[in-house]
Design an enzyme around this catalytic site. Structure first.
Site, short mmCIF file in Angstrom:
data_model
loop_
_atom_site.label_atom_id
_atom_site.label_comp_id
_atom_site.label_asym_id
_atom_site.label_seq_id
_atom_site.Cartn_x
_atom_site.Cartn_y
_atom_site.Cartn_z
N ALA A 10 32.08 42.22 35.93
CA ALA A 10 33.27 41.98 35.65
C ALA A 10 34.19 43.06 36.14
O ALA A 10 33.60 44.13 36.62
CB ALA A 10 33.88 41.53 34.33
N GLU A 89 32.68 45.05 47.19
CA GLU A 89 33.48 43.92 47.14
C GLU A 89 32.63 42.69 47.77
O GLU A 89 33.17 42.18 48.51
CB GLU A 89 34.75 44.13 47.87
N CYS A 151 38.25 43.84 20.49
CA CYS A 151 36.98 43.02 20.74
C CYS A 151 36.00 44.14 21.35
O CYS A 151 36.24 44.79 22.19
CB CYS A 151 37.49 41.81 21.69
#
Length: 195
Positions: A10, A89, A151
């Site tokens: 991510a 990327e 979290c």
């Protein structure tokens, strides 16, 4: 034996830091490395791989319609064959790019390590990602935790924010930084109410 690697994570998982660390490790052993980045990766400028902590390196630009010969010309310069090719990327690669990079591995015996996102802000695979998931010899996850302070779950989604609100519709590719946060699945579907 050379292999095609796909290392995904991510946003903010340290993919670019990992690519720059890998480059440094090869070069410290006096081994030649070539870095590639897709033409649409302009966040740090054209042909620049740059981490959020300020480290950077120059890269050859790869375009969606580049031929195998084009890519070979970026990789093998003046007859010098690198010991490794690093691609940042990689989600922005075209299907054709991925196939040509696989040929670099198979025909020249050069390992190619691609770094990129798995899914976009709408939770769809990118074209380059989908093809790498099919063709990579090794697939490795680079982990990070959810953006939200309370979290500690693993972040597996990329959330896009406009004017402080999460959006799930729009153009797939929007080069940015602060508009995105890596989040866990729960907070992707149920973002906390800020207040």
């Amino acid at each position: 034996m050379a292999q095609l690697y796909f290392r995904y994570g991510a946003m903010n998982s340290g993919k670019t830091i990992d690519i720059l660390k890998t480059k440094h490790n090869y070069e410290e052993q006096f081994k030649h490395v070539v870095c590639l980045t897709p033409v649409m990766d302009t966040r740090a400028g054209e042909g620049i791989i740059s981490s959020r902590i300020g480290l950077k390196a120059e890269a050859q630009i790869i375009r969606p319609d580049d031929t195998f010969e084009d890519i070979v010309s970026y990789v093998i310069v003046d007859g010098v064959t690198p010991q490794c090719v690093l691609v940042d990327e990689a989600q922005f690669l075209s299907r054709k790019n991925v196939h040509e990079l696989a040929r670099i591995v198979d025909e020249y015996g050069i390992p190619v390590i691609c770094y990129g996102l798995k899914n976009d802000f709408a939770n769809h695979l990118f074209e380059g990602t989908a093809e790498l998931l099919l063709f990579a010899d090794k697939i490795e996850e680079i982990k990070t935790i959810c953006y939200y302070p309370q979290c500690n779950h693993k972040a597996i989604m990329n959330a896009r924010f406009i004017d402080g609100h999460q959006v799930t519709e729009g153009e797939q590719i929007m080069i940015g930084d602060s508009e995105y946060h890596s989040v866990c699945r729960r907070h992707y579907f149920h973002p906390p109410v800020e207040g």
